[in-house]
Design an enzyme around this catalytic site. Structure first.
Site, PDB file in Angstrom:
ATOM      1  N   ASN A  13       0.909  -1.163   0.000  1.00 55.60           N
ATOM      2  CA  ASN A  13       0.000   0.000   0.000  1.00 55.60           C
ATOM      3  C   ASN A  13       0.942   1.206   0.000  1.00 55.60           C
ATOM      4  O   ASN A  13       1.701   1.391   0.947  1.00 55.60           O
ATOM      5  CB  ASN A  13      -0.815  -0.059   1.298  1.00 55.60           C
ATOM      6  CG  ASN A  13      -2.161   0.640   1.265  1.00 55.60           C
ATOM      7  OD1 ASN A  13      -2.801   0.730   2.298  1.00 55.60           O
ATOM      8  ND2 ASN A  13      -2.613   1.095   0.130  1.00 55.60           N
ATOM      9  N   ASN A  65      -6.934  10.246  -0.154  1.00 52.20           N
ATOM     10  CA  ASN A  65      -6.964   9.127  -1.089  1.00 52.20           C
ATOM     11  C   ASN A  65      -6.375   9.550  -2.434  1.00 52.20           C
ATOM     12  O   ASN A  65      -6.237  10.749  -2.717  1.00 52.20           O
ATOM     13  CB  ASN A  65      -8.416   8.670  -1.306  1.00 52.20           C
ATOM     14  CG  ASN A  65      -8.885   7.713  -0.226  1.00 52.20           C
ATOM     15  OD1 ASN A  65      -8.119   6.869   0.258  1.00 52.20           O
ATOM     16  ND2 ASN A  65     -10.151   7.835   0.160  1.00 52.20           N
ATOM     17  N   CYS A  74      -6.187   5.799   7.593  1.00 52.35           N
ATOM     18  CA  CYS A  74      -5.466   4.833   6.771  1.00 52.35           C
ATOM     19  C   CYS A  74      -4.446   4.130   7.671  1.00 52.35           C
ATOM     20  O   CYS A  74      -3.516   4.767   8.168  1.00 52.35           O
ATOM     21  CB  CYS A  74      -4.776   5.566   5.624  1.00 52.35           C
ATOM     22  SG  CYS A  74      -3.787   4.462   4.615  1.00 52.35           S
ATOM     23  N   GLY A  75      -4.643   2.835   7.887  1.00 50.28           N
ATOM     24  CA  GLY A  75      -3.792   2.088   8.814  1.00 50.28           C
ATOM     25  C   GLY A  75      -2.373   1.905   8.309  1.00 50.28           C
ATOM     26  O   GLY A  75      -1.398   2.168   9.012  1.00 50.28           O
ATOM     27  N   ASN A  76      -2.246   1.460   7.045  1.00 47.11           N
ATOM     28  CA  ASN A  76      -0.894   1.302   6.496  1.00 47.11           C
ATOM     29  C   ASN A  76      -0.217   2.658   6.332  1.00 47.11           C
ATOM     30  O   ASN A  76       0.996   2.791   6.546  1.00 47.11           O
ATOM     31  CB  ASN A  76      -0.949   0.591   5.137  1.00 47.11           C
ATOM     32  CG  ASN A  76      -1.231  -0.893   5.274  1.00 47.11           C
ATOM     33  OD1 ASN A  76      -0.831  -1.518   6.255  1.00 47.11           O
ATOM     34  ND2 ASN A  76      -1.917  -1.462   4.296  1.00 47.11           N
ATOM     35  N   ASN A 169     -15.075   0.657   1.989  1.00 48.70           N
ATOM     36  CA  ASN A 169     -14.040  -0.240   1.470  1.00 48.70           C
ATOM     37  C   ASN A 169     -14.613  -1.649   1.547  1.00 48.70           C
ATOM     38  O   ASN A 169     -15.384  -1.970   2.461  1.00 48.70           O
ATOM     39  CB  ASN A 169     -12.783  -0.106   2.327  1.00 48.70           C
ATOM     40  CG  ASN A 169     -12.266   1.314   2.307  1.00 48.70           C
ATOM     41  OD1 ASN A 169     -11.682   1.759   1.332  1.00 48.70           O
ATOM     42  ND2 ASN A 169     -12.513   2.066   3.387  1.00 48.70           N
ATOM     43  N   GLU A 186     -10.501  -0.622  -2.502  1.00 50.60           N
ATOM     44  CA  GLU A 186     -10.462   0.593  -1.681  1.00 50.60           C
ATOM     45  C   GLU A 186     -11.236   1.753  -2.280  1.00 50.60           C
ATOM     46  O   GLU A 186     -10.972   2.165  -3.415  1.00 50.60           O
ATOM     47  CB  GLU A 186      -9.012   1.040  -1.455  1.00 50.60           C
ATOM     48  CG  GLU A 186      -8.477   0.608  -0.121  1.00 50.60           C
ATOM     49  CD  GLU A 186      -7.168   1.287   0.226  1.00 50.60           C
ATOM     50  OE1 GLU A 186      -7.133   2.533   0.313  1.00 50.60           O
ATOM     51  OE2 GLU A 186      -6.182   0.566   0.417  1.00 50.60           O
ATOM     52  N   CYS A 196      -4.575  -3.244   2.821  1.00 49.40           N
ATOM     53  CA  CYS A 196      -5.306  -2.137   3.455  1.00 49.40           C
ATOM     54  C   CYS A 196      -5.293  -2.375   4.961  1.00 49.40           C
ATOM     55  O   CYS A 196      -5.843  -3.376   5.446  1.00 49.40           O
ATOM     56  CB  CYS A 196      -6.736  -2.102   2.918  1.00 49.40           C
ATOM     57  SG  CYS A 196      -7.735  -0.845   3.717  1.00 49.40           S
ATOM     58  N   GLY A 197      -4.664  -1.478   5.697  1.00 45.49           N
ATOM     59  CA  GLY A 197      -4.460  -1.692   7.145  1.00 45.49           C
ATOM     60  C   GLY A 197      -5.736  -1.667   7.952  1.00 45.49           C
ATOM     61  O   GLY A 197      -5.964  -2.549   8.793  1.00 45.49           O
ATOM     62  N   THR A 198      -6.585  -0.643   7.727  1.00 46.94           N
ATOM     63  CA  THR A 198      -7.863  -0.636   8.457  1.00 46.94           C
ATOM     64  C   THR A 198      -8.729  -1.812   7.988  1.00 46.94           C
ATOM     65  O   THR A 198      -9.548  -2.325   8.754  1.00 46.94           O
ATOM     66  CB  THR A 198      -8.614   0.698   8.243  1.00 46.94           C
ATOM     67  OG1 THR A 198      -8.655   0.991   6.837  1.00 46.94           O
ATOM     68  CG2 THR A 198      -7.957   1.854   8.993  1.00 46.94           C
TER      69      THR A 198
HETATM   70  N1  LIG Z   1      -9.355   4.342   1.152  1.00 47.40           N
HETATM   71  C1  LIG Z   1      -9.773   4.329   2.491  1.00 47.40           C
HETATM   72  C2  LIG Z   1      -8.821   4.833   3.494  1.00 47.40           C
HETATM   73  C3  LIG Z   1      -7.460   4.210   3.359  1.00 47.40           C
HETATM   74  C4  LIG Z   1      -7.383   2.806   3.898  1.00 47.40           C
HETATM   75  C5  LIG Z   1      -5.965   2.355   3.857  1.00 47.40           C
HETATM   76  N2  LIG Z   1      -5.327   2.018   2.689  1.00 47.40           N
HETATM   77  C6  LIG Z   1      -5.519   1.568   5.065  1.00 47.40           C
HETATM   78  O1  LIG Z   1      -4.400   1.048   5.048  1.00 47.40           O
HETATM   79  O2  LIG Z   1      -6.228   1.541   6.067  1.00 47.40           O
HETATM   80  C7  LIG Z   1     -11.077   5.117   2.687  1.00 47.40           C
HETATM   81  O3  LIG Z   1     -11.250   6.195   2.110  1.00 47.40           O
HETATM   82  O4  LIG Z   1     -11.904   4.666   3.482  1.00 47.40           O
END
Ligand SMILES: N[C@@H](CCC[C@H](N)C(=O)O)C(=O)O
EC number: 5.1.1.7
Length: 257
Positions: A13, A65, A74-76, A169, A186, A196-198
């Protein structure tokens, strides 16, 4: 205007990172952020993150984004920002920072960042999927073989069809011999990302809540690498949730805008 940027990735990511402690970055310029993230006309990334000063904590995270819009957590990206703050000398091996969803604590050792995520009180369970907010909204759906699954087509359909204008997502997941394999469509990138971390955090909690696992330390295989999620179930839901994995600087550059 010339902008100095750094490129980071966390399990594939990827993010454009900018040191905005002097508040010189034009934050309202959606087109510019979108262009910087463009893989053909710009630097190329899933998102852009500004590191800014915070009144009370080590720093502040501002996340956009790839479409250029500021978004939820965004977790990552948070893990990569901790590595960037360490590189800049803003922190040593521990961090406490502010993000759109509040305070995050983190540690960094040998390139591995462990990031505390927000507590999760509610997981909505439907027949074929779960929905929860781990800082960003996530749909979690078990499928029989996620590696063969059409994540783009099915993710896009659900992102717009089930969740309206705000969107969500969309994570598809299959159990493996150690934990779970996850692929995510995403929102705001409008494509599958390599991790995607979250999203993987949402998957771990949803799999525990629905009884697919009783483990509280869960290895997740994302397409861009391996992550681990640990948490404590409580009467109020889930707390002490940590997302752990590598975060790496890829290159530095300057771009004329
Ligand atoms: N695109 C997502 C937020 C980003 C998530 C991300 N890549 C992660 O690592 O958590 C959104 O707009 O909800």
């Amino acid at each position: 205007m010339q902008i100095t940027f750094y490129k980071y990735q966390g399990t594939g990511n990827d993010f454009v990172m900018i040191d905005n402690r002097l508040l010189t970055f034009p934050k309202q310029n959606i087109e510019l952020i979108n262009k910087l993230c463009d893989r053909r006309f710009g630097i190329g990334a899933d998102g852009l993150i500004l590191l800014e000063n915070d009144e009370n904590l080590d720093f502040k995270m501002v996340y956009y984004n790839a479409d250029g819009n500021e978004s939820t957590m965004c977790g990552n990206g948070g893990r990569c920002l901790v590595a960037f703050a360490n590189f800049l000398g803003v922190i040593k091996d521990k961090a406490a920072f502010n993000a759109v969803d509040g305070l995050h604590n983190a540690t960094i050792k040998d390139g591995i960042v462990s990031l505390q995520m927000i507590d999760v009180a509610e997981i909505k369970q439907k027949d074929s999927y779960s929905f929860l907010d781990t800082g960003s909204p996530h749909h979690v759906q078990l499928v029989s073989n996620v590696t063969e699954f059409n994540v783009f087509a099915e993710g896009k359909k659900l992102r717009y069809g089930l969740y309206g204008a705000a969107g969500s997502n969309i994570n598809f997941v299959t159990k493996n011999d150690k934990g779970f394999t996850v692929r995510t469509y995403e929102r705001g990138v409008e494509d599958e990302t390599l991790s995607c971390g979250t999203g993987v955090t949402a998957v771990a909690l949803a799999m525990h809540k629905t009884g697919s696992t009783t483990d509280t330390v869960i290895p997740i295989k994302a397409m861009g690498g391996d992550l681990e999620i640990s948490f404590e179930p409580s009467n109020e839901g889930y707390k002490n949730i940590f997302l752990t994995g590598p975060a790496t600087q890829v290159f530095k550059g300057e771009i004329e805008c």
